[in-house]
Motif scaffolding. Sequence first.
Motif, PDB file in Angstrom:
ATOM      1  N   VAL A 156      25.068  73.714  27.906  1.00 37.55           N
ATOM      2  CA  VAL A 156      25.378  73.746  26.472  1.00 37.55           C
ATOM      3  C   VAL A 156      26.570  74.675  26.258  1.00 37.55           C
ATOM      4  O   VAL A 156      26.669  75.729  26.881  1.00 37.55           O
ATOM      5  CB  VAL A 156      24.120  74.164  25.662  1.00 37.55           C
ATOM      6  CG1 VAL A 156      23.551  75.483  26.147  1.00 37.55           C
ATOM      7  CG2 VAL A 156      24.390  74.248  24.163  1.00 37.55           C
ATOM      8  N   VAL A 157      27.498  74.234  25.423  1.00 40.68           N
ATOM      9  CA  VAL A 157      28.680  75.046  25.102  1.00 40.68           C
ATOM     10  C   VAL A 157      28.855  75.072  23.585  1.00 40.68           C
ATOM     11  O   VAL A 157      28.289  74.234  22.876  1.00 40.68           O
ATOM     12  CB  VAL A 157      29.971  74.460  25.751  1.00 40.68           C
ATOM     13  CG1 VAL A 157      29.927  74.582  27.275  1.00 40.68           C
ATOM     14  CG2 VAL A 157      30.205  73.022  25.313  1.00 40.68           C
TER      15      VAL A 157
ATOM     16  N   GLY B 138      29.320  79.059  27.399  1.00 37.45           N
ATOM     17  CA  GLY B 138      28.075  78.309  27.284  1.00 37.45           C
ATOM     18  C   GLY B 138      26.901  78.912  28.025  1.00 37.45           C
ATOM     19  O   GLY B 138      26.947  80.075  28.458  1.00 37.45           O
ATOM     20  N   SER B 139      25.859  78.096  28.168  1.00 43.75           N
ATOM     21  CA  SER B 139      24.622  78.503  28.824  1.00 43.75           C
ATOM     22  C   SER B 139      24.190  77.393  29.782  1.00 43.75           C
ATOM     23  O   SER B 139      24.413  76.205  29.509  1.00 43.75           O
ATOM     24  CB  SER B 139      23.549  78.750  27.757  1.00 43.75           C
ATOM     25  OG  SER B 139      22.288  78.965  28.346  1.00 43.75           O
ATOM     26  N   ILE B 140      23.571  77.773  30.894  1.00 40.25           N
ATOM     27  CA  ILE B 140      23.277  76.780  31.938  1.00 40.25           C
ATOM     28  C   ILE B 140      22.079  75.890  31.628  1.00 40.25           C
ATOM     29  O   ILE B 140      21.851  74.904  32.303  1.00 40.25           O
ATOM     30  CB  ILE B 140      23.116  77.430  33.336  1.00 40.25           C
ATOM     31  CG1 ILE B 140      21.881  78.339  33.396  1.00 40.25           C
ATOM     32  CG2 ILE B 140      24.376  78.219  33.720  1.00 40.25           C
ATOM     33  CD1 ILE B 140      21.559  78.826  34.816  1.00 40.25           C
ATOM     34  N   SER B 141      21.320  76.241  30.593  1.00 39.41           N
ATOM     35  CA  SER B 141      20.260  75.321  30.173  1.00 39.41           C
ATOM     36  C   SER B 141      20.071  75.350  28.664  1.00 39.41           C
ATOM     37  O   SER B 141      19.739  76.369  28.088  1.00 39.41           O
ATOM     38  CB  SER B 141      18.921  75.648  30.841  1.00 39.41           C
ATOM     39  OG  SER B 141      17.923  74.791  30.300  1.00 39.41           O
ATOM     40  N   GLY B 142      20.287  74.219  28.041  1.00 40.72           N
ATOM     41  CA  GLY B 142      20.092  74.108  26.597  1.00 40.72           C
ATOM     42  C   GLY B 142      18.642  73.914  26.220  1.00 40.72           C
ATOM     43  O   GLY B 142      18.175  74.434  25.212  1.00 40.72           O
ATOM     44  N   GLU B 143      17.896  73.149  27.054  1.00 40.76           N
ATOM     45  CA  GLU B 143      16.519  72.858  26.670  1.00 40.76           C
ATOM     46  C   GLU B 143      15.584  72.569  27.832  1.00 40.76           C
ATOM     47  O   GLU B 143      14.383  72.503  27.628  1.00 40.76           O
ATOM     48  CB  GLU B 143      16.472  71.704  25.650  1.00 40.76           C
ATOM     49  CG  GLU B 143      17.345  70.513  26.050  1.00 40.76           C
ATOM     50  CD  GLU B 143      17.444  69.435  24.967  1.00 40.76           C
ATOM     51  OE1 GLU B 143      17.333  69.767  23.778  1.00 40.76           O
ATOM     52  OE2 GLU B 143      17.624  68.264  25.321  1.00 40.76           O
ATOM     53  N   HIS B 144      16.099  72.408  29.030  1.00 41.35           N
ATOM     54  CA  HIS B 144      15.209  72.078  30.154  1.00 41.35           C
ATOM     55  C   HIS B 144      14.561  73.293  30.795  1.00 41.35           C
ATOM     56  O   HIS B 144      13.590  73.158  31.529  1.00 41.35           O
ATOM     57  CB  HIS B 144      15.959  71.289  31.230  1.00 41.35           C
ATOM     58  CG  HIS B 144      16.447  69.947  30.762  1.00 41.35           C
ATOM     59  ND1 HIS B 144      17.275  69.164  31.500  1.00 41.35           N
ATOM     60  CD2 HIS B 144      16.208  69.255  29.620  1.00 41.35           C
ATOM     61  CE1 HIS B 144      17.538  68.044  30.837  1.00 41.35           C
ATOM     62  NE2 HIS B 144      16.910  68.080  29.689  1.00 41.35           N
ATOM     63  N   GLY B 145      15.141  74.474  30.555  1.00 39.57           N
ATOM     64  CA  GLY B 145      14.599  75.674  31.184  1.00 39.57           C
ATOM     65  C   GLY B 145      15.127  75.866  32.593  1.00 39.57           C
ATOM     66  O   GLY B 145      15.964  75.085  33.082  1.00 39.57           O
ATOM     67  N   ILE B 146      14.630  76.902  33.243  1.00 39.87           N
ATOM     68  CA  ILE B 146      15.100  77.283  34.571  1.00 39.87           C
ATOM     69  C   ILE B 146      14.167  76.769  35.661  1.00 39.87           C
ATOM     70  O   ILE B 146      14.617  76.195  36.652  1.00 39.87           O
ATOM     71  CB  ILE B 146      15.218  78.828  34.659  1.00 39.87           C
ATOM     72  CG1 ILE B 146      16.244  79.348  33.640  1.00 39.87           C
ATOM     73  CG2 ILE B 146      15.584  79.260  36.083  1.00 39.87           C
ATOM     74  CD1 ILE B 146      17.659  78.848  33.831  1.00 39.87           C
TER      75      ILE B 146
ATOM     76  N   ILE C 244      20.364  81.396  38.069  1.00 40.31           N
ATOM     77  CA  ILE C 244      20.165  82.140  36.819  1.00 40.31           C
ATOM     78  C   ILE C 244      21.054  83.385  36.767  1.00 40.31           C
ATOM     79  O   ILE C 244      21.539  83.773  35.707  1.00 40.31           O
ATOM     80  CB  ILE C 244      18.663  82.480  36.585  1.00 40.31           C
ATOM     81  CG1 ILE C 244      18.439  82.964  35.145  1.00 40.31           C
ATOM     82  CG2 ILE C 244      18.150  83.495  37.591  1.00 40.31           C
ATOM     83  CD1 ILE C 244      16.965  83.120  34.753  1.00 40.31           C
TER      84      ILE C 244
ATOM     85  N   GLU D 266      24.336  83.498  34.914  1.00 40.61           N
ATOM     86  CA  GLU D 266      24.363  83.719  33.456  1.00 40.61           C
ATOM     87  C   GLU D 266      23.837  85.098  33.067  1.00 40.61           C
ATOM     88  O   GLU D 266      24.365  85.751  32.171  1.00 40.61           O
ATOM     89  CB  GLU D 266      23.555  82.635  32.739  1.00 40.61           C
ATOM     90  CG  GLU D 266      23.541  82.824  31.226  1.00 40.61           C
ATOM     91  CD  GLU D 266      23.132  81.587  30.458  1.00 40.61           C
ATOM     92  OE1 GLU D 266      23.228  80.471  31.011  1.00 40.61           O
ATOM     93  OE2 GLU D 266      22.719  81.725  29.293  1.00 40.61           O
TER      94      GLU D 266
END
Lengths: 459, 459
Positions: free
Chosen positions: A335-336, A403-411, A419, A422
């Motif tokens: 996600v960005v 951005g972030s490496i997961s918008g909604e799926h989690g780690i 992880i 980020e």
Amino acid sequence: MKSLNNVLAEGTYSVEKEDLLCYGYDASGLDVLPAAVVWPTTAADISKLMQFAYQNDIKVIPRGAGTGLTGGSVAANDSIILSFEKMNRIIEVDMRNLNVVVEPGVINGDLQRALKDQGYFYPPDPASLNTCTIGGNVAENAGGPRALKYGVTRDYVMQLEAVLPDGRLIRTGVQTKKSVVGYDLTRLLVGSEGTLAVITKIRLKVLPLPENVITLLAAFNSLEYAGKSVSRIIADGIIPRTMELMDRMTLSAVNKYKNVGFPEDIEAMLLIEIDGSTKAIAADIDKVANICNGFQGKVKIAEDSASRELLWDARRAVSPALYKLSPTKINEDVVVPVTKVPELLSGLQGISEAAGVPIACFGHAGDGNIHVNIMTDKNDKQKYDEAEKLVRKTFKLTLELGGSISGEHGIGLTKSKYIDMELDSVNLDIMRGIKKLFDAKNILNPGKIFPPAAGSDVR
Amino acid sequence: MKSLNNVLAEGTYSVEKEDLLCYGYDASGLDVLPAAVVWPTTAADISKLMQFAYQNDIKVIPRGAGTGLTGGSVAANDSIILSFEKMNRIIEVDMRNLNVVVEPGVINGDLQRALKDQGYFYPPDPASLNTCTIGGNVAENAGGPRALKYGVTRDYVMQLEAVLPDGRLIRTGVQTKKSVVGYDLTRLLVGSEGTLAVITKIRLKVLPLPENVITLLAAFNSLEYAGKSVSRIIADGIIPRTMELMDRMTLSAVNKYKNVGFPEDIEAMLLIEIDGSTKAIAADIDKVANICNGFQGKVKIAEDSASRELLWDARRAVSPALYKLSPTKINEDVVVPVTKVPELLSGLQGISEAAGVPIACFGHAGDGNIHVNIMTDKNDKQKYDEAEKLVRKTFKLTLELGGSISGEHGIGLTKSKYIDMELDSVNLDIMRGIKKLFDAKNILNPGKIFPPAAGSDVR
């Protein structure tokens, strides 16, 4: 794990291999055989089980429907899987206060249907909504297309009942719209991927259904122009409830899978929905159509709810459909900031072309959340290794764009080794401290989220 | 505290009594003289100071504008007050991604004005908005009238930069609309009342201004009927942006203080605002007026923005105005499910009459958040003790109705002895564990939130 019969009634658990096989995996493609699967019916059952597990250092993995894409509910060796099929009641529907109380095993789509009959809806709508459970949604802080306007699961959880790893029951949050009484444990549990407590009851905020929804399709000859339309719409102060993107490869895959007749001679399509009062949304739809036209997009309005549903069936089929193109896909959900979507898309095109590995992109472009699917074949080691290298490149690009490496799926498991790209060591220190505070013996969903020890292999 | 000159530049702190006197108190009426006040200008200053404080076991109390009503920023003996007047820049305004970055000392109202010029707004709007700071708002998870439709501070904080008690800098959250990467430390810090970390930078979500706002006043001859109108409006699926209640005593106090000409021969007034597109809100305003009429309410629409501003000036003057009625007021801000507002109001009337102590009620009735003002005199011990007994009764009633003892003011010092009426020992254990994890030496805003040790006197 014979001693389970001292804690659990017969018929509430199984140690038979044919059962265990069904509960060790999830949609990430990973699987580990657990030692037992338990189907609790009450929080008291779970409390008793956790006390037993805590005393005997037995790992416990809570599991919803197994639709997670990062391995959050995959079993561990010698672990007990807690599965919530029997805790699937909608306990309370309080429409006068706009909230409902559910057990964790309630399926998202079942809740949606129950609410719709009464004129309400629960905004979070992951693509897997006809299968995934609310408990899993809470554990992963699930999103979905409507998150663009309405936010994610975190924004709807009012109260939680949960069992701590040592068996103590905890009730967090309030049944009111606001409260500032101590630390926000509710939101600490949301998105904690089942690593801090076993969720046993959930109060969710719901909303009245909007008066009307209009669905618009826009076809583009340039992926970048589709991305630019998205960011212009947001910058112009319009907040559609959804703004979904599909690239050429995605469109082709869906056509093959569902035969919905999407055009295939285009580079990208946007699926945009605006909801609200009939009068208000007509003006917004015009503005959106004009913006898309300005980027050479061809716009079509879905006339009725049947054609709308067809489009959404197609959109939700994207993830399964992509398997028709190649045997394995590595599915990331970066996600960005929305203004960076065009740069992300062109950057990903560059990564794909340079490596000669196809990447299909689709997802919630309106909130900058793109599902990046690196197409490969698990059984061709060289090919797979090549593809996997692109994951790190994708994350690097994402983080450079803010951005972030997961918008909604989690780690879960699959992203745990990334992880620290980020989160810095201060964040990870504090998070490890919280994990230890809740779960001193590390028995609840161990090995998820946190970076694996050096030398271990998590994939 | 002479050694401060080893850590801090001259002119950035003071140990002079005339300065200390200005920084030990807050709007709760409590005050303790600190040993020093520091005006940091950067996170690096604060990090250095916290390292020094941590090594030397010196208590540090972060402070916004001191508008808090529960003593959250009151000094401790021998403590350093950290005051943010010099960290009051709006650092970044990114309207294309709908967010801004601010330092903690930015005044809420200044941010509102800066945004309004560009066609945007930041929803949380505490009554003290022309004084209170965003840093304080974040620490207390502030609300305000618009929380009814738009939510509280928690719902708008995207990223935080903060200094931990040991001096380490931490950056939490993301600049995207969603992310599930580790535990939600951002929302753990929001509402933690300055007990976990010193906030040094904040990224906030903002929204486009609605096309139009209509303000409606409804006068009732029965407090209960006003309450019933509120809960019927919500049950009918209308979500006004504000729904404020003032009882007879409040109206009279505001008239004396501001001479706005509110009617005084009525029992209650509702101040309701609906925002959105001009066409959409006209229909909603009709529905709201009909509901109020049904409960014998007399409805008037504020015609222009000048008369609307006058009403809001009056509403925001309620809290100071009540001091005109009696020298001391014990101000609580309980919250109940909106359907329970009529029961809460009649229950409070009963408590007031039985004790012969006046109670003025006003507040955000639309989200069930009522500011309960027990009118008394601090200098008359017997009278004050009588009044203070009503606090526990008010909380008991609130909790029986499924409510919470603080909607937006927090716990601070004044409510710490009541917190265990709402939170059980499991909650408090976990929260104490979190406090210890962040602040092993208990130097950051000590004594706030958690119940005082038996025998100590916090008021």
